[in-house]
Design a protein around this motif. Structure first.
Motif, PDB file in Angstrom:
ATOM      1  N   LYS A 175       7.219 -17.699 -15.625  1.00 51.99           N
ATOM      2  CA  LYS A 175       8.544 -17.876 -15.021  1.00 51.99           C
ATOM      3  C   LYS A 175       8.694 -16.960 -13.800  1.00 51.99           C
ATOM      4  O   LYS A 175       9.270 -15.885 -13.881  1.00 51.99           O
ATOM      5  N   ARG A 176       8.185 -17.414 -12.699  1.00 52.53           N
ATOM      6  CA  ARG A 176       8.299 -16.677 -11.437  1.00 52.53           C
ATOM      7  C   ARG A 176       8.925 -17.603 -10.411  1.00 52.53           C
ATOM      8  O   ARG A 176       8.593 -18.779 -10.350  1.00 52.53           O
ATOM      9  N   SER A 177       9.756 -17.032  -9.560  1.00 44.92           N
ATOM     10  CA  SER A 177      10.324 -17.867  -8.498  1.00 44.92           C
ATOM     11  C   SER A 177       9.290 -18.137  -7.407  1.00 44.92           C
ATOM     12  O   SER A 177       9.379 -19.111  -6.690  1.00 44.92           O
ATOM     13  N   LYS A 178       8.329 -17.221  -7.289  1.00 44.22           N
ATOM     14  CA  LYS A 178       7.298 -17.282  -6.251  1.00 44.22           C
ATOM     15  C   LYS A 178       7.907 -17.267  -4.851  1.00 44.22           C
ATOM     16  O   LYS A 178       7.361 -17.824  -3.906  1.00 44.22           O
ATOM     17  N   LYS A 179       9.065 -16.616  -4.744  1.00 47.41           N
ATOM     18  CA  LYS A 179       9.735 -16.444  -3.452  1.00 47.41           C
ATOM     19  C   LYS A 179       9.961 -14.954  -3.228  1.00 47.41           C
ATOM     20  O   LYS A 179      10.404 -14.243  -4.129  1.00 47.41           O
ATOM     21  N   GLU A 233      20.774 -13.324  -6.776  1.00 46.00           N
ATOM     22  CA  GLU A 233      21.247 -14.705  -6.962  1.00 46.00           C
ATOM     23  C   GLU A 233      20.169 -15.728  -6.618  1.00 46.00           C
ATOM     24  O   GLU A 233      20.042 -16.754  -7.290  1.00 46.00           O
ATOM     25  N   GLU A 234      19.391 -15.462  -5.582  1.00 43.32           N
ATOM     26  CA  GLU A 234      18.358 -16.401  -5.156  1.00 43.32           C
ATOM     27  C   GLU A 234      17.013 -16.161  -5.848  1.00 43.32           C
ATOM     28  O   GLU A 234      16.022 -16.818  -5.536  1.00 43.32           O
ATOM     29  N   GLU A 235      17.004 -15.181  -6.772  1.00 40.32           N
ATOM     30  CA  GLU A 235      15.806 -14.848  -7.552  1.00 40.32           C
ATOM     31  C   GLU A 235      14.594 -14.570  -6.664  1.00 40.32           C
ATOM     32  O   GLU A 235      13.515 -15.127  -6.853  1.00 40.32           O
ATOM     33  N   LEU A 236      14.788 -13.687  -5.701  1.00 37.72           N
ATOM     34  CA  LEU A 236      13.734 -13.340  -4.758  1.00 37.72           C
ATOM     35  C   LEU A 236      13.063 -12.034  -5.160  1.00 37.72           C
ATOM     36  O   LEU A 236      13.732 -11.075  -5.544  1.00 37.72           O
ATOM     37  N   TYR A 276       2.786 -18.323  -2.800  1.00 42.51           N
ATOM     38  CA  TYR A 276       4.136 -17.762  -2.818  1.00 42.51           C
ATOM     39  C   TYR A 276       4.787 -18.080  -1.478  1.00 42.51           C
ATOM     40  O   TYR A 276       4.096 -18.267  -0.472  1.00 42.51           O
ATOM     41  N   GLU A 277       6.088 -18.106  -1.465  1.00 40.91           N
ATOM     42  CA  GLU A 277       6.831 -18.339  -0.226  1.00 40.91           C
ATOM     43  C   GLU A 277       7.487 -17.038   0.215  1.00 40.91           C
ATOM     44  O   GLU A 277       8.252 -16.439  -0.541  1.00 40.91           O
ATOM     45  N   VAL A 311      10.268 -15.883   2.125  1.00 36.80           N
ATOM     46  CA  VAL A 311      11.484 -16.554   2.568  1.00 36.80           C
ATOM     47  C   VAL A 311      11.939 -16.050   3.931  1.00 36.80           C
ATOM     48  O   VAL A 311      12.278 -16.835   4.813  1.00 36.80           O
TER      49      VAL A 311
END
Length: 166
Positions: free
Chosen positions: A2-6, A40-43, A96-97, A99
């Protein structure tokens, strides 16, 4: 997994206002609005090293872009940023991104959309008429310029934004 990868790259003082010159902190520890957005954006966060504190220390005075814009300081910035470029490459290799990069507008180092210039020495903050000597210009600060150059050399394209702390 469970990673946002951001991931976002943040100017050092957004997470640690204690690195700013004395008298310049507009918040007690960190820039809350930025941290709320990141949560909030899970960065994930890469905190950029502070070039000013590592170059001149805590007892430095306020300076402008033209005072930092010389080869020794630019080289110092590049040396701090090379490991950051390596991290970005590794994250991108793993899909990964990145952002964006977030700087501090008005900063001689971390400004993105604008910075201050014009002060040329003498009495700190004022001239003989007791008027400010700095001028706001629509340019990036020295550190952000060097980051942009290194990213360009590495063929990495990232979005940049600047926070106006005022």
């Amino acid at each position: 997994m469970k990673r946002s990868k951001k991931i976002v790259l943040l100017a050092h003082c957004l997470l640690n206002v204690n690195s700013k010159i004395k008298g310049l902190a507009n918040y007690s520890a960190h820039h809350v609005d930025t941290l709320k957005k990141v949560v909030e954006e899970e960065l994930g966060i890469i905190q950029l090293p502070c070039p000013e504190i590592t170059y001149l220390g805590m007892d430095r005075w306020g300076m402008t872009k033209n005072q930092y814009s010389y080869p020794a300081y630019r080289n110092h910035c590049r040396q701090l940023l090379k490991p950051v470029i390596d991290q970005i490459r590794e994250y991108e290799k793993q899909h990964y991104e990145i952002v964006e990069v977030v700087g501090i507008d008005g900063s001689p180092s971390c400004g993105v959309q604008y910075t201050e210039t014009g002060y040329e020495g003498g009495m700190v903050c004022c001239d003989d008429r007791n008027e400010p000597q700095t001028v706001r210009i629509e340019e990036s600060g020295v550190y952000m310029e060097e980051l942009m150059k290194l990213l360009n050399e590495a063929e990495i394209s990232l979005k940049f934004s600047g926070i106006d702390e005022k």
